[in-house]
Design an enzyme around this catalytic site. Structure first.
Site, PDB file in Angstrom:
ATOM      1  N   TYR A 111       0.045  -1.337   0.049  1.00 47.63           N
ATOM      2  CA  TYR A 111       0.246  -0.252  -0.182  1.00 47.63           C
ATOM      3  C   TYR A 111       0.906   1.129   0.234  1.00 47.63           C
ATOM      4  O   TYR A 111       0.755   2.076  -0.560  1.00 47.63           O
ATOM      5  CB  TYR A 111      -1.231   0.071   0.885  1.00 47.63           C
TER       6      TYR A 111
ATOM      7  N   ASP B  80     -12.296  -8.974   5.162  1.00 43.09           N
ATOM      8  CA  ASP B  80     -13.380  -8.908   4.013  1.00 43.09           C
ATOM      9  C   ASP B  80     -14.284 -10.044   3.728  1.00 43.09           C
ATOM     10  O   ASP B  80     -15.629 -10.539   4.467  1.00 43.09           O
ATOM     11  CB  ASP B  80     -13.334  -7.849   2.404  1.00 43.09           C
TER      12      ASP B  80
ATOM     13  N   ASP C 260      -6.600  -6.551   3.743  1.00 42.72           N
ATOM     14  CA  ASP C 260      -7.513  -5.841   3.827  1.00 42.72           C
ATOM     15  C   ASP C 260      -9.151  -7.264   2.588  1.00 42.72           C
ATOM     16  O   ASP C 260      -9.692  -7.020   3.246  1.00 42.72           O
ATOM     17  CB  ASP C 260      -6.826  -4.939   2.397  1.00 42.72           C
TER      18      ASP C 260
HETATM   19  C1  IPM Z   1     -10.299  -1.401   3.856  1.00 43.16           C
HETATM   20  C2  IPM Z   1     -10.519  -0.278   2.966  1.00 43.16           C
HETATM   21  C3  IPM Z   1      -9.924   0.769   2.543  1.00 43.16           C
HETATM   22  C4  IPM Z   1      -8.350  -0.082   2.629  1.00 43.16           C
HETATM   23  C5  IPM Z   1      -9.801   1.320   1.432  1.00 43.16           C
HETATM   24  C6  IPM Z   1     -10.935   1.873   1.267  1.00 43.16           C
HETATM   25  C7  IPM Z   1      -8.859   2.287   1.171  1.00 43.16           C
HETATM   26  O1  IPM Z   1     -10.860  -1.507   2.304  1.00 43.16           O
HETATM   27  O2  IPM Z   1      -9.952   0.012   5.987  1.00 43.16           O
HETATM   28  O3  IPM Z   1     -10.457  -2.745   4.280  1.00 43.16           O
HETATM   29  O4  IPM Z   1      -8.119  -0.459   1.623  1.00 43.16           O
HETATM   30  O5  IPM Z   1      -7.879  -0.293   3.344  1.00 43.16           O
HETATM   31 MG    MG Z   2     -10.783  -3.412   2.498  1.00 44.68          MG
END
Ligand code: IPM
Ligand code: MG
Length: 360
Positions: free
Chosen positions: A141, A252, A248
């Site tokens: 990142y 999810d 990340d």
């Molecule tokens: C998260 C989100 C963020 C990330 C985005 C909005 C930049 O997906 O907090 O997981 O990728 O970290």
């Molecule tokens: Mg995310």
């Protein structure tokens, strides 16, 4: 001197869910006689609209001064076409790195009341209590060099750099080992050490820490397998630790095990425990402004804030208990609704938690 909490509602459903969380904060401040002061500032698209940039200096200054931050969400289609250097997400990433919030805790807990709401079979997820520890201020990142360049033949090439130094790996490792120690004592470190050198080093450092934390049972897993195992048998995990991008993605996936991403809070901590707290769900532009979003992740983020940054465990437990009772009493926003329950709006859900909170 009173402690300061900064609210950053942001974009999309952010302001709607933060409004409900704020109700709960105001309520616990008065009930527990807490010396806490609430302030609000702009971040993300909201800040672009009014100041031209996603992270204005005034917001960063307030964030630096605050003892804890509660963030709604950033981003949305309105700002999709904007110059990449000032996208709303840059505001969030700038805050994370500006405040050195490297330790991201993303718990995935399946409330018994919601086991039916998961897309997985109930027996696979009922009782799930998993913590993902994601490194948040390094890895691909933030790695340099990065960009889109033109090759000699005129073709464009995009590139990013995946880097981690030993000290960065070690400090997130310690967060994870310490967390595992307070839980079931099992830590799974997720990498791609069969292909990427950066994660060969990651694994080496985790092994080194493992010799120090003898009471924690350390294992390693490749990220592709980890994704599969999360869906196949999620309850095998206690704590998972991984880098920024893998975290990340895996968080999810883990969110869906719990029934709805609308239930998941998160904490992002610096080395001293100062933190930013945010629901994991993002700005959900498709339902923004409709009073439909689930405010429970934002409310549960307040509980995490009480626990991790303010040292108020009793207040944290009270908020969590109020949320559980609200579910017990059948209140459901649309994302967790099924027949036989009471379908409520964002604000009605906030009111239900608030009234139950005042009765316990
Ligand atoms: C998260 C989100 C963020 C990330 C985005 C909005 C930049 O997906 O907090 O997981 O990728 O970290
Ligand atoms: Mg995310």
């Amino acid at each position: 001197m009173s402690q300061r909490i900064l609210l950053l509602p942001g974009d999309g459903i952010g302001p709607e869910v933060i409004r409900e969380a704020e109700k709960i904060l105001v309520q616990v401040i008065s009930r527990f006689k807490l010396d806490l002061q609430l302030e609000t500032a702009l971040l993300g698209g909201a800040a672009i609209d009014s100041e031209g940039i996603p992270l204005p200096d005034s917001t960063l200054k307030l964030a630096n001064q605050a003892d804890a931050i509660l963030l709604g969400a950033v981003g949305g289609p309105k700002w999709d076409e904007i110059d990449r250097s000032i996208r709303p997400e840059k505001g969030l990433l700038g805050l994370r790195s500006g405040l050195q919030l490297f330790g991201n805790l993303r718990p995935a807990i399946t409330f018994p009341q919601l086991a039916d709401a998961s897309s997985l079979k109930k027996e696979l997820v009922a009782g799930l209590d998993l913590l993902i520890v994601r490194e948040l201020t390094g890895g691909i990142y933030f790695g340099e060099p990065r960009g889109i360049r033109e090759l000699k033949n005129g073709e464009k090439q995009g590139f990013n750099t995946y880097v981690y130094s030993e000290s960065e790996i070690e400090r997130i490792g310690r967060v994870a080992f310490d967390a595992a120690r307070k839980r079931d004592g099992r830590l799974c470190s997720v990498d791609k050490a069969n292909v990427l050198e950066v994660t060969v080093l990651w694994r080496e450092v985790m092994d080194r820490l493992g010799r120090e934390y003898k009471d924690v049972q350390l294992s390693h897993m490749y990220v592709d397998n980890a994704a599969m195992q999360l869906i196949r048998e999620p309850k095998q995990f206690d704590v998972m630790v991984t880098g920024n991008m893998f975290g990340d993605i895996l968080s999810d996936a883990a969110a869906m095990l719990t029934g709805s991403i609308g239930m998941l809070p998160s904490a992002s901590l610096d080395i001293n425990g100062k933190g930013m707290y945010e629901p994991c769900h993002g700005s959900a532009p498709d339902i923004a402004g409709q009073n439909k979003a689930n405010p429970l992740a934002a409310i549960l983020s307040c509980a995490m804030m009480m626990r991790y940054s303010l040292g108020l465990e009793q207040v944290a437990l009270t908020i969590e208990k109020a949320v559980e009772q609200t579910l017990d009493e059948g209140y459901r926003t649309v994302d967790i609704f099924s027949d036989g329950y009471k379908k409520v709006s964002t604000s009605e859900m906030g009111d239900a938690v608030s009234s139950i909170l005042s009765s316990i």
